[in-house]
Design an enzyme around this catalytic site. Structure first.
Site, PDB file in Angstrom:
ATOM      1  N   ASP A 190      -1.671  -1.221   7.742  1.00 39.63           N
ATOM      2  CA  ASP A 190      -0.802  -1.031   6.598  1.00 39.63           C
ATOM      3  C   ASP A 190      -0.154   0.348   6.724  1.00 39.63           C
ATOM      4  O   ASP A 190      -0.840   1.334   7.035  1.00 39.63           O
ATOM      5  CB  ASP A 190      -1.621  -1.129   5.313  1.00 39.63           C
ATOM      6  CG  ASP A 190      -0.743  -1.264   4.080  1.00 39.63           C
ATOM      7  OD1 ASP A 190      -0.411  -2.409   3.746  1.00 39.63           O
ATOM      8  OD2 ASP A 190      -0.405  -0.233   3.483  1.00 39.63           O
ATOM      9  N   GLU A 234       4.626  -4.208   4.228  1.00 45.46           N
ATOM     10  CA  GLU A 234       4.402  -3.190   5.253  1.00 45.46           C
ATOM     11  C   GLU A 234       3.093  -3.439   6.007  1.00 45.46           C
ATOM     12  O   GLU A 234       2.566  -2.544   6.661  1.00 45.46           O
ATOM     13  CB  GLU A 234       4.370  -1.794   4.622  1.00 45.46           C
ATOM     14  CG  GLU A 234       3.206  -1.524   3.699  1.00 45.46           C
ATOM     15  CD  GLU A 234       3.463  -1.935   2.254  1.00 45.46           C
ATOM     16  OE1 GLU A 234       2.809  -1.371   1.352  1.00 45.46           O
ATOM     17  OE2 GLU A 234       4.316  -2.821   2.023  1.00 45.46           O
TER      18      GLU A 234
END
Length: 328
Positions: A190, A234
């Site tokens: 992430d 993301e």
């Protein structure tokens, strides 16, 4: 167009007169058999009349040469001979002749045979052209289908595999690991403080950031069988077949370091002045009947730990013996 190959000019004149009134038949004469193939290539006949007995190259040899030459091999060849000997006829057909006429040929029969063979050849050319066009169309369609399939399997922004395709491939690799009793590892990552980055640089800046991170992750994962995908927002996920927890942690650490080395500015991050990522790693030798989602959940839990313990780090381990899977 008819091409006559005969060393006797009076035979050529005889044939010419038989055909002169037929306006749909063009007649061309080649007196030297040595020049027959080059003449055929030049004028493009639709049927060849070939004398059996000629000096230097006889009709049988010349017929074989026609059949072995790539540009004229399909031309219909009608052998002309003064004999009706069945053995000679058989030799002509064995050499590749399509038909056989005894000299001097009957006008009606000659014209009928020439028209038949010429029409057959033209039809063949048209069929071949149609087949080539069809084949070209099929190949182009296959290319387009492959492009569409790739587009359906790829994330439009990063060019990585999308989540749907990842799930398909991951299930296949999980099943393979069950069969082979080999480990499989997952890395979930992430981008740290990406919302802050996006708020400051806007969506276009955020998109550029994700593209750079995706390319860096892809470059760090070198094996063809590994699966790198954008899992959402993301978040990225990597499946590493036949990989132990130690190997997967090494890959994850390389990814983390490579992203940091990209030095993508992130001045509003409380982690670093540049973009960083956190990664969770899990590995297992799956047993029959186990759910592939268990490994994803485990990797996600380690990603959560990486975020909660400072970010820009790798957290991971194999499953414990108490889990319904083997420790790697």
């Amino acid at each position: 167009m008819v091409l006559l190959v005969d060393d006797q000019a009076f035979v050529a004149e005889f044939i010419r007169r038989q055909l002169v009134s037929e306006h749909d038949i063009n007649f061309h004469y080649c007196i030297n058999p040595v020049d027959a193939i080059s003449t055929a290539e030049k004028i493009g006949p639709t049927v060849v009349l070939l004398d059996l007995v000629m000096p230097d190259i006889d009709g049988l040899m010349l017929c074989r040469q026609f059949r072995n030459h790539p540009t004229v091999c399909d031309l219909p060849v009608v052998m002309l001979s003064s004999t009706e000997d069945s053995v000679v006829k058989a030799q002509g057909f064995a050499a590749g002749a399509n038909d056989y006429l005894v000299k001097p040929p009957d006008k009606i029969e000659l014209i009928a045979r020439l028209r038949y063979h010429s029409a057959s050849y033209i039809n063949k050319l048209q069929r071949d052209e149609a087949y080539r066009a069809l084949r070209a169309s099929q190949m182009r369609l296959e290319e387009l289908n492959m492009e569409l399939l790739q587009l359906a399997n790829l994330d439009g922004l990063t060019g990585l595999a999308n989540r749907r395709y990842f799930n398909e491939r991951y299930s296949e690799e999980w099943a393979r690991a069950v069969r082979t009793k080999k480990p499989i590892a997952l890395i979930m990552s992430d981008v740290d403080r990406f919302k802050v980055f996006n708020d400051h640089y806007g969506h276009l800046g955020g998109d550029d950031c994700l593209k750079q991170v995706a390319a860096t992750i892809k470059a760090a994962v070198g094996r063809p069988g590994d699966i790198v995908a954008r899992y959402g927002g993301e978040e990225f996920i990597i499946a590493l077949p036949n990989t132990s927890i130690e190997g997967a942690v090494c890959v994850a650490e390389k990814i983390r370091a490579d992203v940091e080395q990209q030095a993508i500015p992130h001045p509003f991050s409380d982690i670093s002045a540049h973009v960083t990522i956190s990664l969770g790693v899990a590995a297992v030798i799956p047993q029959p009947g186990t759910d592939p989602a268990t490994l994803i959940k485990q990797a996600d839990q380690y990603l959560y730990q990486a975020k909660n313990t400072g970010r820009n780090r790798v957290q991971g381990a194999a499953f414990s013996p108490d889990d319904p899977v083997s420790v790697v």
